[in-house]
Design a protein around this motif. Structure first.
Motif, PDB file in Angstrom:
ATOM      1  N   ILE A  74      18.163  -0.712  -1.566  1.00 51.70           N
ATOM      2  CA  ILE A  74      17.285  -1.065  -2.559  1.00 51.70           C
ATOM      3  C   ILE A  74      17.011   0.321  -3.337  1.00 51.70           C
ATOM      4  O   ILE A  74      16.405   1.110  -2.611  1.00 51.70           O
ATOM      5  N   HIS A  75      17.055   0.484  -4.621  1.00 49.27           N
ATOM      6  CA  HIS A  75      16.458   1.577  -5.229  1.00 49.27           C
ATOM      7  C   HIS A  75      15.053   1.353  -5.678  1.00 49.27           C
ATOM      8  O   HIS A  75      14.805   0.400  -6.506  1.00 49.27           O
ATOM      9  N   GLY A  76      14.379   2.084  -5.024  1.00 51.25           N
ATOM     10  CA  GLY A  76      12.610   1.647  -5.172  1.00 51.25           C
ATOM     11  C   GLY A  76      11.924   2.709  -4.671  1.00 51.25           C
ATOM     12  O   GLY A  76      12.131   3.415  -3.917  1.00 51.25           O
ATOM     13  N   ASP A  77      10.393   2.227  -4.828  1.00 53.23           N
ATOM     14  CA  ASP A  77       9.723   3.346  -4.512  1.00 53.23           C
ATOM     15  C   ASP A  77       8.681   2.826  -3.416  1.00 53.23           C
ATOM     16  O   ASP A  77       8.315   1.474  -3.511  1.00 53.23           O
ATOM     17  N   ALA A  78       8.487   3.352  -2.234  1.00 53.49           N
ATOM     18  CA  ALA A  78       7.856   2.762  -0.931  1.00 53.49           C
ATOM     19  C   ALA A  78       6.349   2.628  -1.301  1.00 53.49           C
ATOM     20  O   ALA A  78       5.901   1.698  -0.821  1.00 53.49           O
ATOM     21  N   THR A  79       5.908   3.369  -2.445  1.00 53.21           N
ATOM     22  CA  THR A  79       4.322   3.010  -2.771  1.00 53.21           C
ATOM     23  C   THR A  79       4.323   1.588  -3.214  1.00 53.21           C
ATOM     24  O   THR A  79       3.254   1.257  -3.792  1.00 53.21           O
ATOM     25  N   LYS A  80       5.249   1.125  -3.817  1.00 57.72           N
ATOM     26  CA  LYS A  80       5.280  -0.213  -4.375  1.00 57.72           C
ATOM     27  C   LYS A  80       6.390  -1.286  -3.659  1.00 57.72           C
ATOM     28  O   LYS A  80       6.720  -2.100  -4.232  1.00 57.72           O
ATOM     29  N   PHE A 125       1.331   4.319   0.370  1.00 57.08           N
ATOM     30  CA  PHE A 125       2.511   3.723   1.140  1.00 57.08           C
ATOM     31  C   PHE A 125       1.958   2.556   2.218  1.00 57.08           C
ATOM     32  O   PHE A 125       2.232   1.568   2.213  1.00 57.08           O
ATOM     33  N   PHE A 126       0.921   2.869   3.130  1.00 61.57           N
ATOM     34  CA  PHE A 126       0.382   2.065   4.130  1.00 61.57           C
ATOM     35  C   PHE A 126      -0.354   1.106   3.496  1.00 61.57           C
ATOM     36  O   PHE A 126      -0.580  -0.023   4.309  1.00 61.57           O
ATOM     37  N   SER A 127      -1.087   1.182   2.425  1.00 62.04           N
ATOM     38  CA  SER A 127      -1.707   0.090   1.806  1.00 62.04           C
ATOM     39  C   SER A 127      -0.779  -0.897   1.372  1.00 62.04           C
ATOM     40  O   SER A 127      -0.966  -2.195   1.612  1.00 62.04           O
ATOM     41  N   GLU A 128       0.442  -0.477   0.919  1.00 60.61           N
ATOM     42  CA  GLU A 128       1.373  -1.579   0.561  1.00 60.61           C
ATOM     43  C   GLU A 128       2.093  -2.074   1.701  1.00 60.61           C
ATOM     44  O   GLU A 128       2.177  -3.501   1.932  1.00 60.61           O
ATOM     45  N   LEU A 129       2.365  -1.327   2.889  1.00 62.12           N
ATOM     46  CA  LEU A 129       2.777  -1.882   4.117  1.00 62.12           C
ATOM     47  C   LEU A 129       2.005  -2.742   4.732  1.00 62.12           C
ATOM     48  O   LEU A 129       2.420  -3.740   5.331  1.00 62.12           O
ATOM     49  N   SER A 130       0.700  -2.869   4.727  1.00 62.44           N
ATOM     50  CA  SER A 130      -0.091  -3.627   5.228  1.00 62.44           C
ATOM     51  C   SER A 130      -0.301  -5.051   4.610  1.00 62.44           C
ATOM     52  O   SER A 130      -0.593  -5.951   5.048  1.00 62.44           O
ATOM     53  N   LYS A 131       0.349  -5.152   3.453  1.00 66.25           N
ATOM     54  CA  LYS A 131       0.662  -6.356   2.666  1.00 66.25           C
ATOM     55  C   LYS A 131       1.846  -7.004   3.241  1.00 66.25           C
ATOM     56  O   LYS A 131       1.794  -8.414   2.972  1.00 66.25           O
ATOM     57  N   VAL A 132       2.856  -6.584   3.744  1.00 66.88           N
ATOM     58  CA  VAL A 132       3.981  -7.352   4.111  1.00 66.88           C
ATOM     59  C   VAL A 132       4.393  -7.154   5.464  1.00 66.88           C
ATOM     60  O   VAL A 132       5.397  -8.032   6.191  1.00 66.88           O
TER      61      VAL A 132
END
Length: 362
Positions: A270-276, A310-317
């Motif tokens: 996936i072409h994408g931004d880890a902070t999203k 990034f870890f804020s986003e990771l905590s969601k998934v």
């Protein structure tokens, strides 16, 4: 038979476990030990000879070195041990003379025929009054002089039949026959695209081991040239494997590497931004990644903010565990704490001349 096995500093326990599993898989008897003489990044293995019958019914010796070279994911080199010792002097002339005498008195003739060409590859680490070139010359001279007792030795520095490896690490000297050759095992043949800061495949596999995967989905949210994903796919992992990369150049390079490894169809890129991250995946069981740090990111001042986002986003998934490496201990531990993650394992690992922090979190 005794071997000196090399790997990355900090993953010796995992490499030892792998070697013992491979010995058992081959139906052989043997044992492995970490850090001989206290030297990091080294393992010794003593393995009994084994035999098999070929298709014509002829009894043949099992090629242990070849088996380890072909099947290990964590080793860098498989060296048939000849001799090893502690150096008693670090003065240049005395130490080199001591090395010469020690090599000359070692059973060199058992490991190379006079009709075979040889070369010496050397490695030095620590504070010494001599160089790796000095080591190679000294060991080469001792081997040549010893073999001269049996005939006319042949030296071929470019394409030798037998490669002797001589290592001086602090006050320890190792001598053996390098069965791996001039290219380390961590330099995978599938790597046709080189990320400027790619992860060693041996460390990637150590991280995979520490993740304790159970068949669940796996993401590398900053996958670079795809090392983690490809090594996992080559294990024939059955869970979903996803790689996310912000830069198209590296993403295309990861796809090229996956194609060369024959696993492109097993990985979703996936072409994408880890902070999203939550925009691309709703849920994932495991996250494993070599995070940007130091020169990899350009400006180190950006790292704390990047990690926090990034870890804020990771905590969601993230459902189960994450495994990450970085040099930025303070920044990553703060990001863990503020986003509700718990560190369940931490160790230091040598990578690319740096000591990096490896974390397992949940």
């Amino acid at each position: 038979m005794k071997f000196i096995l090399t790997t990355s500093q900090g993953i010796e326990d995992l490499a030892k476990r792998e070697v013992e599993m491979l010995i058992e898989k081959a139906g052989l008897k043997g044992k492995a030990e970490e850090k001989p003489f206290g030297v990091e990044g080294r393992i010794t293995a003593e393995i009994e000879k084994g035999y098999y019958f070929d298709e014509k019914g002829k009894k043949r010796e099992f090629e242990i070195a070849s088996f380890l070279n072909e099947n290990s994911r964590l080793l860098h080199r498989v060296i048939l041990h000849i001799s090893s010792t502690r150096l008693t002097s670090l003065e240049k002339e005395n130490a080199l003379q001591g090395i010469y005498d020690f090599v000359f008195n070692s059973p060199i003739e058992k490991y190379v025929k006079v009709t075979e060409s040889f070369a010496v590859r050397s490695f030095r680490k620590g504070d010494h009054e001599f160089t790796s070139i000095d080591i190679a010359k000294t060991v080469g001279s001792a081997i040549y002089d010893k073999l001269s007792q049996f005939g006319m030795p042949r030296v071929n520095l470019d394409h030798p039949s037998v490669i002797f490896r001589a290592e001086v690490i602090d006050d320890v000297f190792f001598l053996g026959v390098d069965t791996t050759g001039d290219s380390s095992l961590h330099k995978r043949p599938w790597r046709v695209y080189d990320h400027p800061a790619h992860l060693k495949a041996s460390i990637a596999n150590a991280m995979i081991e520490l993740a304790e995967l159970d068949g669940g989905s796996v993401v590398d949210p900053m996958c670079g040239s795809g090392t983690m994903l490809i090594e996992l796919a080559l294990r024939e992992y059955k869970g979903r494997i996803t790689g996310i990369e912000k830069y198209k150049k590296h993403l295309n390079g990861a796809k090229m590497n996956a194609l060369a490894a024959g696993v492109l169809d097993k990985i979703e890129f996936i072409h994408g931004d880890a902070t999203k991250l939550s925009q691309y995946i709703e849920s994932v069981d495991f996250a494993i990644s070599n995070l940007p740090y130091g020169l990899k990111i350009g400006r180190k001042s950006r790292i704390p903010e990047l990690y926090m986002k990034f870890f804020s986003e990771l905590s969601k998934v993230l459902e189960k565990r994450g495994v990450f490496i970085t040099t930025e201990k303070k920044a990553i531990e703060k990001a863990f704490e503020e986003n509700g993650f718990t560190i369940i394992h931490h160790r230091l690992v040598g990578h690319g001349g740096l000591i990096v922090h490896l974390y397992v979190i949940k």
